[in-house]
Every structure is written in C-alpha cells, then in structure tokens.
Enzyme design. Structure first.
Site, PDB file in Angstrom:
ATOM      1  N   ILE A  47     -14.697  49.548  12.728  1.00 12.26           N
ATOM      2  CA  ILE A  47     -15.735  49.030  11.842  1.00 12.26           C
ATOM      3  C   ILE A  47     -15.130  48.247  10.687  1.00 12.26           C
ATOM      4  O   ILE A  47     -15.657  47.199  10.286  1.00 12.26           O
ATOM      5  CB  ILE A  47     -16.610  50.190  11.322  1.00 12.26           C
ATOM      6  CG1 ILE A  47     -17.385  50.820  12.488  1.00 12.26           C
ATOM      7  CG2 ILE A  47     -17.560  49.715  10.231  1.00 12.26           C
ATOM      8  CD1 ILE A  47     -18.050  52.140  12.143  1.00 12.26           C
TER       9      ILE A  47
ATOM     10  N   ASP B  98      -2.005  54.580   1.878  1.00 15.01           N
ATOM     11  CA  ASP B  98      -2.423  55.896   2.356  1.00 15.01           C
ATOM     12  C   ASP B  98      -3.489  56.377   1.385  1.00 15.01           C
ATOM     13  O   ASP B  98      -3.177  56.722   0.240  1.00 15.01           O
ATOM     14  CB  ASP B  98      -1.237  56.860   2.382  1.00 15.01           C
ATOM     15  CG  ASP B  98      -1.595  58.250   2.905  1.00 15.01           C
ATOM     16  OD1 ASP B  98      -2.798  58.572   2.972  1.00 15.01           O
ATOM     17  OD2 ASP B  98      -0.666  59.020   3.228  1.00 15.01           O
TER      18      ASP B  98
ATOM     19  N   LYS C  78     -12.808  56.367  -7.422  1.00 15.85           N
ATOM     20  CA  LYS C  78     -12.229  56.554  -8.760  1.00 15.85           C
ATOM     21  C   LYS C  78     -11.529  55.288  -9.235  1.00 15.85           C
ATOM     22  O   LYS C  78     -11.709  54.854 -10.387  1.00 15.85           O
ATOM     23  CB  LYS C  78     -11.251  57.730  -8.733  1.00 15.85           C
ATOM     24  CG  LYS C  78     -10.581  58.059 -10.068  1.00 15.85           C
ATOM     25  CD  LYS C  78      -9.683  59.276  -9.921  1.00 15.85           C
ATOM     26  CE  LYS C  78      -8.894  59.569 -11.199  1.00 15.85           C
ATOM     27  NZ  LYS C  78      -9.756  59.984 -12.313  1.00 15.85           N
TER      28      LYS C  78
ATOM     29  N   SER D 287     -19.961  57.502   5.865  1.00 19.09           N
ATOM     30  CA  SER D 287     -20.229  58.861   6.302  1.00 19.09           C
ATOM     31  C   SER D 287     -20.397  58.806   7.824  1.00 19.09           C
ATOM     32  O   SER D 287     -19.674  58.083   8.501  1.00 19.09           O
ATOM     33  CB  SER D 287     -21.466  59.437   5.599  1.00 19.09           C
ATOM     34  OG  SER D 287     -21.675  60.780   5.990  1.00 19.09           O
TER      35      SER D 287
ATOM     36  N   TYR E  63     -14.418  67.418  10.298  1.00 19.47           N
ATOM     37  CA  TYR E  63     -15.029  66.084  10.262  1.00 19.47           C
ATOM     38  C   TYR E  63     -16.425  66.138   9.642  1.00 19.47           C
ATOM     39  O   TYR E  63     -16.755  65.351   8.751  1.00 19.47           O
ATOM     40  CB  TYR E  63     -15.093  65.521  11.678  1.00 19.47           C
ATOM     41  CG  TYR E  63     -15.509  64.074  11.756  1.00 19.47           C
ATOM     42  CD1 TYR E  63     -14.610  63.060  11.433  1.00 19.47           C
ATOM     43  CD2 TYR E  63     -16.792  63.716  12.152  1.00 19.47           C
ATOM     44  CE1 TYR E  63     -14.984  61.729  11.502  1.00 19.47           C
ATOM     45  CE2 TYR E  63     -17.171  62.392  12.227  1.00 19.47           C
ATOM     46  CZ  TYR E  63     -16.267  61.404  11.906  1.00 19.47           C
ATOM     47  OH  TYR E  63     -16.641  60.081  11.978  1.00 19.47           O
TER      48      TYR E  63
ATOM     49  N   LYS F 257     -17.686  64.403   6.104  1.00 17.71           N
ATOM     50  CA  LYS F 257     -18.734  63.391   6.101  1.00 17.71           C
ATOM     51  C   LYS F 257     -19.948  63.829   5.291  1.00 17.71           C
ATOM     52  O   LYS F 257     -20.610  62.997   4.658  1.00 17.71           O
ATOM     53  CB  LYS F 257     -19.124  63.043   7.537  1.00 17.71           C
ATOM     54  CG  LYS F 257     -17.998  62.364   8.325  1.00 17.71           C
ATOM     55  CD  LYS F 257     -17.520  61.075   7.655  1.00 17.71           C
ATOM     56  CE  LYS F 257     -16.488  60.340   8.490  1.00 17.71           C
ATOM     57  NZ  LYS F 257     -16.055  59.064   7.872  1.00 17.71           N
TER      58      LYS F 257
ATOM     59  N   ILE G  84     -20.285  54.884  18.036  1.00 20.12           N
ATOM     60  CA  ILE G  84     -19.904  53.481  17.925  1.00 20.12           C
ATOM     61  C   ILE G  84     -18.629  53.269  18.728  1.00 20.12           C
ATOM     62  O   ILE G  84     -17.674  54.044  18.608  1.00 20.12           O
ATOM     63  CB  ILE G  84     -19.681  53.074  16.455  1.00 20.12           C
ATOM     64  CG1 ILE G  84     -20.895  53.457  15.600  1.00 20.12           C
ATOM     65  CG2 ILE G  84     -19.401  51.576  16.363  1.00 20.12           C
ATOM     66  CD1 ILE G  84     -22.204  52.818  16.002  1.00 20.12           C
TER      67      ILE G  84
ATOM     68  N   THR H 206     -15.407  52.333  19.179  1.00 22.09           N
ATOM     69  CA  THR H 206     -14.253  52.024  18.334  1.00 22.09           C
ATOM     70  C   THR H 206     -13.034  52.763  18.879  1.00 22.09           C
ATOM     71  O   THR H 206     -13.166  53.703  19.665  1.00 22.09           O
ATOM     72  CB  THR H 206     -14.476  52.487  16.883  1.00 22.09           C
ATOM     73  OG1 THR H 206     -14.621  53.921  16.872  1.00 22.09           O
ATOM     74  CG2 THR H 206     -15.715  51.843  16.268  1.00 22.09           C
TER      75      THR H 206
END
EC number: 1.1.1.-
Length: 258
Positions: free
Chosen positions: A20, A66, A130, A146, A160, A164, A193, A195
């Site tokens: 994505i 990272d 931040k 998410s 996971y 999310k 999706i 990917t």
C-alpha cells in the site's frame, strides 16, 4: 478537480517500499506531491525515487528508517523539513504481520514476536505521529494504517489485532489534540488486500485463500482488494476534498464487515 491536486504539497510516508505504501507514493507523485519516503528497505526506496522522479518530474527524498526507533524517525522528519521547508501531510503505512498469525493463541504467544509486531505497528505509528505533529503545517492531514483487525477480534491474532486496535486509539487521540490547528488525523482499516504482507502471512500458515472457496471470508465483492485501491483512499484523506473528516476509522474491505 485539478489533475495535480498535490502540487507543492510535501507528504511524508512510511512503509513506502512495498504494498500500500508503494502504491500510495506512486499515486501521490502522479498528482504532483513532493515526497519524503521512509522504509527499512533502502534499495527499493532508491528504485522508487528514480522511477517517480523520471516519470512524474517531482522532488523525492528517501531515508532508511526503523520506525521502532524514535531517533531515526525524528531525524527523517527533520531531514524532510530541511529539504522542503514544511510538512503538509503524512501517511504512516509501515507494518508487519506476525509469523504466528492464525497459528498460535495467547497462551502460546512468543513475547519477542509480540514486542516486534507491536514495535513496528503501534510504537512505529506513535513515533511517527510524535515527530510529525511537532512540525506539521496548520490544516495538514495524517493517515494511519489500522486494519479490519483493528475493528474486530480474531482468534490467534493477538499481537496484530492489539496493535491495530491501538492505532485507532492513537488516531482518535491525535485528532482531538490537534483539531484546533485544522490538522486532521484519520485511520484506514483495510481488509484482505493483495500485498506482499498478505502473501507472507498466508505462506506462514500454509493456507492460500481463493475467492469462491469454502473458507474464503464473506466479502460482499467476492475478491481481494488491490493496493492501488487503498492508495486512492489514502490520497483522498490527505487531500483538500476531505477537509471535514477527522478522527475516523474508515473500512476498505470490499464489504467484509457489513
């Protein structure tokens, strides 16, 4: 609408090297955005930069980051400001799925894997927010990734799904904090999706779901989504066509949850 709605806008993206994030970067470049791209895969970033500059004639910078490490994220955003002078929007799309997804329940959860998945998905999003909100222009826009698993629970999906769900909480909190500056913060919640991450997850459990098969999810449209389709949603939320949308978690799942 102009064919170049992002002309002179500076957009920062994580997870830009594949899936994505890659499709979003390409779409934004085609619409005139100036891009600051981050990912852990440096070679793929360089390939994307060369292709976007050659095909769309836009300014692109890349940084190996990272997202679990705030110092690296902050340095990347500072580099963005040094190069472009501003930040109009960002899409925080970096993410990983655990190797044990669909295989191990909470009792069997490997804690090192837990820390890695939460680190990339949730802490990575926090680190990005931040750093970005320190410098984001008034009336800017942020999109966080998410998942359908941030809206519903699933067995053997603890790390996971927890990450999310947390991203939606971060998104709502940020939207409340910065709305006074006209900054909008939203979350996308993709379903299945097509990917590299989906392929890796299915390889790890040895199960490749096909539309029409007995164990395929009840997706109304009867197919997996494409990364390009999610990129269209991200671009919409970053654009001036969505100026009254903030704090939302928007499903893009082909009618899975409906």
């Amino acid at each position: 609408m102009s064919s170049q709605p992002f002309t002179n806008k500076v957009i920062a993206l994580t997870g830009s090297a594949s899936g994505i994030g890659l499709e979003t970067a390409k779409l934004l470049a085609s619409r005139g955005a100036r891009l600051s791209l981050a990912d852990i895969q440096e070679d793929k970033l360089k390939e994307l930069q060369a292709x976007x500059e050659s095909e769309y004639h836009v300014d692109v910078i890349t940084t190996k980051v990272d997202v679990r490490k705030f110092g690296e994220v902050e340095a990347w955003i500072n580099k963005t400001i040094d190069n472009f002078g501003k930040l109009d929007g960002s899409a925080n799309l970096a993410g990983v799925a655990p190797e044990s997804i669909g295989l191990k329940g909470i009792v069997e959860q490997d804690l090192d894997e837990w820390e890695f998945v939460l680190g990339v998905n949730l802490t990575g999003t926090m680190n990005s927010l931040k750093a970005q909100l320190k410098v984001m222009a008034n009336n800017g826009s942020i999109v966080n990734a998410s998942s359908i698993r941030g809206l519903t629970g699933a067995a053997k999906n603890a790390s996971y799904s927890s990450a999310k769900h947390g991203i939606i909480g971060l998104t709502r909190t940020a939207a409340k904090e910065v709305g006074g500056k006209g900054i909008r913060v939203n979350a996308i919640c993709p379903g299945r999706i097509s990917t590299p991450m989906l392929k890796t997850a299915e390889n790890s459990i040895g199960l490749h779901l096909q539309p029409g098969s007995a164990n395929y999810p009840p997706i109304a449209l009867g197919r997996d989504g494409e990364a390009k389709e999610v990129a269209q949603l991200v671009a919409f939320l970053l654009s001036d066509e969505s100026t009254y949308i903030s704090g939302a978690d928007i499903s893009i799942d082909g009618g899975w949850r409906c």
